[in-house]
Design a protein around this motif. Structure first.
Motif, PDB file in Angstrom:
ATOM      1  N   PRO A   1       0.847  -1.203   0.066  1.00  0.00           N
ATOM      2  CA  PRO A   1       0.091  -0.004   0.016  1.00  0.00           C
ATOM      3  C   PRO A   1       0.908   1.387  -0.251  1.00  0.00           C
ATOM      4  CG  PRO A   1      -0.045  -0.888   2.282  1.00  0.00           C
ATOM      5  CD  PRO A   1       0.791  -1.807   1.317  1.00  0.00           C
ATOM      6  N   PHE A   2       1.690   1.356  -1.035  1.00  0.00           N
ATOM      7  CA  PHE A   2       2.553   2.387  -1.222  1.00  0.00           C
ATOM      8  C   PHE A   2       2.863   2.559  -2.718  1.00  0.00           C
ATOM      9  CE2 PHE A   2       6.883   4.655  -1.075  1.00  0.00           C
ATOM     10  CZ  PHE A   2       6.439   5.810  -0.206  1.00  0.00           C
ATOM     11  N   ALA A   3       2.172   3.738  -3.349  1.00  0.00           N
ATOM     12  CA  ALA A   3       2.082   3.756  -4.689  1.00  0.00           C
ATOM     13  C   ALA A   3       3.619   4.044  -5.266  1.00  0.00           C
ATOM     14  CB  ALA A   3       1.324   5.155  -5.121  1.00  0.00           C
TER      15      ALA A   3
ATOM     16  N   GLY B   1       9.473   3.836   2.168  1.00  0.00           N
ATOM     17  CA  GLY B   1       8.052   4.019   2.193  1.00  0.00           C
ATOM     18  C   GLY B   1       7.495   2.492   2.092  1.00  0.00           C
ATOM     19  N   ALA B   2       7.795   1.732   1.254  1.00  0.00           N
ATOM     20  CA  ALA B   2       7.276   0.645   0.903  1.00  0.00           C
ATOM     21  C   ALA B   2       7.426  -0.282   2.078  1.00  0.00           C
ATOM     22  CB  ALA B   2       7.829  -0.227  -0.041  1.00  0.00           C
ATOM     23  N   ALA B   3       8.615  -0.604   2.731  1.00  0.00           N
ATOM     24  CA  ALA B   3       8.826  -1.327   3.757  1.00  0.00           C
ATOM     25  C   ALA B   3       7.828  -0.920   5.240  1.00  0.00           C
ATOM     26  CB  ALA B   3      10.402  -1.235   4.513  1.00  0.00           C
ATOM     27  N   LEU B   4       7.890   0.442   5.457  1.00  0.00           N
ATOM     28  CA  LEU B   4       7.069   0.965   6.482  1.00  0.00           C
ATOM     29  C   LEU B   4       5.579   0.728   6.260  1.00  0.00           C
ATOM     30  CD1 LEU B   4       9.088   4.416   6.823  1.00  0.00           C
ATOM     31  CD2 LEU B   4       8.757   2.709   8.527  1.00  0.00           C
ATOM     32  N   ALA B   5       5.024   1.004   4.902  1.00  0.00           N
ATOM     33  CA  ALA B   5       3.794   0.833   4.826  1.00  0.00           C
ATOM     34  C   ALA B   5       3.224  -0.861   4.751  1.00  0.00           C
ATOM     35  CB  ALA B   5       3.628   1.100   3.324  1.00  0.00           C
ATOM     36  N   ASP B   6       4.341  -1.732   4.504  1.00  0.00           N
ATOM     37  CA  ASP B   6       3.883  -2.988   4.364  1.00  0.00           C
ATOM     38  C   ASP B   6       4.105  -3.637   5.890  1.00  0.00           C
ATOM     39  OD1 ASP B   6       3.811  -5.853   2.789  1.00  0.00           O
ATOM     40  OD2 ASP B   6       5.597  -6.143   3.857  1.00  0.00           O
ATOM     41  N   ALA B   7       4.728  -2.805   6.694  1.00  0.00           N
ATOM     42  CA  ALA B   7       4.777  -3.210   8.171  1.00  0.00           C
ATOM     43  C   ALA B   7       3.604  -3.022   8.759  1.00  0.00           C
ATOM     44  CB  ALA B   7       6.015  -2.604   8.892  1.00  0.00           C
ATOM     45  N   GLY B   8       2.644  -1.950   8.227  1.00  0.00           N
ATOM     46  CA  GLY B   8       1.386  -1.487   8.870  1.00  0.00           C
ATOM     47  C   GLY B   8       1.427   0.071   9.146  1.00  0.00           C
ATOM     48  N   PHE B   9       2.634   0.888   9.051  1.00  0.00           N
ATOM     49  CA  PHE B   9       2.534   2.294   9.168  1.00  0.00           C
ATOM     50  C   PHE B   9       1.581   2.905   7.926  1.00  0.00           C
ATOM     51  CE2 PHE B   9       6.372   1.663  11.414  1.00  0.00           C
ATOM     52  CZ  PHE B   9       6.420   2.442  12.329  1.00  0.00           C
ATOM     53  N   ALA B  10       0.782   4.105   8.403  1.00  0.00           N
ATOM     54  CA  ALA B  10       0.524   4.906   7.559  1.00  0.00           C
ATOM     55  C   ALA B  10       1.544   5.930   7.098  1.00  0.00           C
ATOM     56  CB  ALA B  10      -0.824   5.745   8.235  1.00  0.00           C
ATOM     57  N   VAL B  11       1.731   5.843   5.881  1.00  0.00           N
ATOM     58  CA  VAL B  11       2.844   6.720   5.340  1.00  0.00           C
ATOM     59  C   VAL B  11       2.447   8.020   4.992  1.00  0.00           C
ATOM     60  CG1 VAL B  11       4.901   7.011   3.918  1.00  0.00           C
ATOM     61  CG2 VAL B  11       4.171   4.729   4.649  1.00  0.00           C
ATOM     62  N   GLU B  12       3.022   9.130   5.523  1.00  0.00           N
ATOM     63  CA  GLU B  12       2.871  10.685   4.917  1.00  0.00           C
ATOM     64  C   GLU B  12       4.117  11.149   4.422  1.00  0.00           C
ATOM     65  OE1 GLU B  12       0.164  12.236   5.097  1.00  0.00           O
ATOM     66  OE2 GLU B  12      -0.959  10.850   6.557  1.00  0.00           O
TER      67      GLU B  12
ATOM     68  N   THR C   1      15.952   3.646 -16.788  1.00  0.00           N
ATOM     69  CA  THR C   1      16.163   4.865 -16.122  1.00  0.00           C
ATOM     70  C   THR C   1      14.902   4.757 -15.055  1.00  0.00           C
ATOM     71  OG1 THR C   1      14.088   5.541 -17.775  1.00  0.00           O
ATOM     72  CG2 THR C   1      16.748   6.211 -17.924  1.00  0.00           C
ATOM     73  N   LEU C   2      14.996   5.532 -13.988  1.00  0.00           N
ATOM     74  CA  LEU C   2      13.913   5.608 -12.835  1.00  0.00           C
ATOM     75  C   LEU C   2      13.330   6.692 -12.847  1.00  0.00           C
ATOM     76  CD1 LEU C   2      15.492   3.477  -9.681  1.00  0.00           C
ATOM     77  CD2 LEU C   2      13.434   3.036 -11.310  1.00  0.00           C
ATOM     78  N   PRO C   3      12.046   7.015 -13.464  1.00  0.00           N
ATOM     79  CA  PRO C   3      11.566   8.418 -13.271  1.00  0.00           C
ATOM     80  C   PRO C   3      10.929   8.897 -11.923  1.00  0.00           C
ATOM     81  CG  PRO C   3       9.857   6.722 -14.418  1.00  0.00           C
ATOM     82  CD  PRO C   3      11.473   6.216 -13.992  1.00  0.00           C
ATOM     83  N   ALA C   4      10.445   9.928 -11.954  1.00  0.00           N
ATOM     84  CA  ALA C   4      10.134  10.684 -10.798  1.00  0.00           C
ATOM     85  C   ALA C   4       9.127  10.113  -9.619  1.00  0.00           C
ATOM     86  CB  ALA C   4       9.838  12.157 -10.789  1.00  0.00           C
ATOM     87  N   PRO C   5       8.087   9.546 -10.139  1.00  0.00           N
ATOM     88  CA  PRO C   5       7.055   8.988  -9.499  1.00  0.00           C
ATOM     89  C   PRO C   5       7.444   7.850  -8.553  1.00  0.00           C
ATOM     90  CG  PRO C   5       6.061   9.394 -11.528  1.00  0.00           C
ATOM     91  CD  PRO C   5       7.405   9.588 -11.766  1.00  0.00           C
ATOM     92  N   VAL C   6       8.662   7.133  -8.830  1.00  0.00           N
ATOM     93  CA  VAL C   6       9.230   6.137  -8.051  1.00  0.00           C
ATOM     94  C   VAL C   6       9.774   6.562  -6.845  1.00  0.00           C
ATOM     95  CG1 VAL C   6      11.336   4.594  -8.024  1.00  0.00           C
ATOM     96  CG2 VAL C   6      10.242   4.691  -9.916  1.00  0.00           C
TER      97      VAL C   6
END
Length: 474
Positions: A9-11, A147-158, A426-431
């Protein structure tokens, strides 16, 4: 039948997986090779040091593979004791102000990513003691796996973005201003990935005081901070100790990216000993033993780097000897139960007095810095009409740039076309935070470039990017 979801749950992380699903797909790479005979795929955004690793590290691992110290029974969920002692000794000597790191405060992991996942899970359990909805705060843009690790652990990410002209990294005031009553963790990356920025000592002190007063943890990622730094960086553990919040600091790092030895997959986590005990219990689920064969590289690297940094005037002249003394003292009680330990510690002591060994690693790092400086200079002088808004280089091997000619085009579509048609990864910005709509509103086309590659390859990649952008912007 219930459908099982597979997305974190982290776009930004899911966007990266969509990028990698093409750019790093073996079938996609094979298709490109078939359709573009003789054209080599060039990775412009890998985020790792792609130069040759220091031979002394590779040779050490090969030699130590024959030593029973590194292939005996399971090391335990905290990791190989030699690697833990090496990390503790290095950090103790390097940190000013008498910060003492004990091996009991260290967990050895299969890379920094594994350390981030482990830290996120443990910190979430702690956060639940304070809030039903513990929240983690990240700057934007920054490393997406955090962010992915924190979200996957259950955090709400801001996510907090900068509103200050001339910088991507939000000021500490902007960062903490985005916090809520549920914020229990703040992620800090030195150097910030992808922009290469970092907080000053005064900014970090303000952040530590804020975290202390709020009872929040700081999750500090230092993967690329020790190799490519052009000067001394602020020491966050020392600042946290001075501000009475060292127990609120969790540090993760790795040799994998910095030393160009990703196959060794060794990283570490440093935290309060009590927290480490809890994290080790969690680590037992996925990693009952550390990658022990990578431990000798970590052992030698940390001890020799103290000698290198002493030679460069970055730490006291006796740093290597002090580090080795701490290492030997920490391991003193184990020779009876661990075969080969005496031989390994004796070999490290000998290496520290060998000017050739020390100079090899020192020369390697000097050459790396020189390559980075040449490559970022080439980007600014030879590609100034192609990319703009390049942040001031502070020593990292990542930078974040704007390609105006691609403004308004879809990020994922352009990224996949750059690979399928031109062989450019390449890795664009939304990553790196927010979503594609947010970045589109900022105008231009933003992407990370990673320039720790041979200069000839970097120049060829930029020239191909120039051609691709010309074609894609028609």
């Amino acid at each position: 039948m219930t459908e099982v979801g597979t997305s974190v749950p982290f776009a930004p992380w899911n966007f990266m997986l969509d990028v990698d699903g093409v750019n790093y797909s073996l079938s996609e790479q094979a298709a490109f090779a078939r359709n573009h005979t003789g054209t080599e795929i060039v990775n412009l955004s890998s985020g790792i040091n792609a130069l040759r690793p220091p031979p002394v590290l590779v040779d050490t691992v090969a030699d130590c593979a024959r030593d029973p110290l590194f292939w005996h029974d399971y090391d335990g969920p905290e990791g190989h004791m030699v690697a833990r002692a090496a990390i503790a000794a290095y950090e103790t000597v390097r940190a000013p102000g008498g910060v003492l790191v004990d091996p009991t405060q260290v967990i050895v992991t299969g890379g920094a990513s594994a350390a981030l996942v482990l830290a996120a899970r443990g910190l979430h359990q702690l956060g639940l003691r304070r809030s039903d909805r513990p929240t983690a705060l990240l700057p934007v843009p920054t490393f997406p796996l955090a962010g992915a690790a924190l979200a996957d652990a259950g955090f709400a990410v801001e996510e907090a973005a900068s509103g200050t002209p001339g910088r991507w990294l939000p000021t500490v005031t902007e960062l903490t201003g985005a916090a809520t009553a549920e914020t229990t963790v703040v992620y800090v990356n030195t150097f910030n990935n992808p922009t290469g920025e970092c907080y000053t000592e005064s900014e970090l002190r303000s952040l530590v005081r804020w975290a202390r007063d709020r009872g929040a943890y700081l999750l500090h990622d230092t993967v690329s901070s020790d190799v490519s730094a052009t000067g001394d960086l602020p020491c966050l553990p020392a600042i946290a100790a001075q501000e009475d919040h060292l127990a609120g600091l969790v540090t993760v790092s790795s040799l994998s990216k910095a030393r160009a030895v990703p196959g060794f997959r060794i990283g570490w986590l440093i935290a309060d000993a009590t927290l480490v005990e809890e994290l080790a219990r969690l680590n037992e689920l996925a990693a009952p033993s550390s990658p022990g064969i990578a431990a000798p590289a970590l052992l030698l690297d940390r001890m020799i780097m103290l000698a290198v940094e002493a030679a460069e005037g970055r730490c006291p002249a006796d740093a290597a000897q002090r580090g080795n003394d701490l290492l030997v003292a920490a391991l003193a009680g184990y020779p009876q139960v661990t075969p080969g330990l005496d031989e390994v510690t004796a070999a490290v002591s000998t290496a520290l007095t060998d000017e050739g060994t020390v100079e090899q690693l020192r020369t390697w790092r000097t050459e790396l810095r020189g390559t980075l400086a040449r490559n970022i200079g080439l980007l600014c002088t030879e590609a100034g009409d192609l990319v703009v808004d390049v942040p001031a280089w502070r020593g990292d091997f990542n930078t974040f740039v704007s390609i105006p000619a691609l403004a308004g085009q879809g990020y994922l579509d352009i990224c996949h076309r750059l690979f399928r048609e031109y062989g450019l990864q390449t890795l664009p910005a939304p990553v790196f935070g927010k979503d594609e709509r947010w970045w589109t509103r900022r105008g231009s086309y933003w992407t990370r470039l990673s320039f720790a590659v041979p200069t000839s390859r970097w120049a060829a990649g930029l020239e191909r990017l120039r051609y691709a952008v010309k074609e894609l912007s028609r």
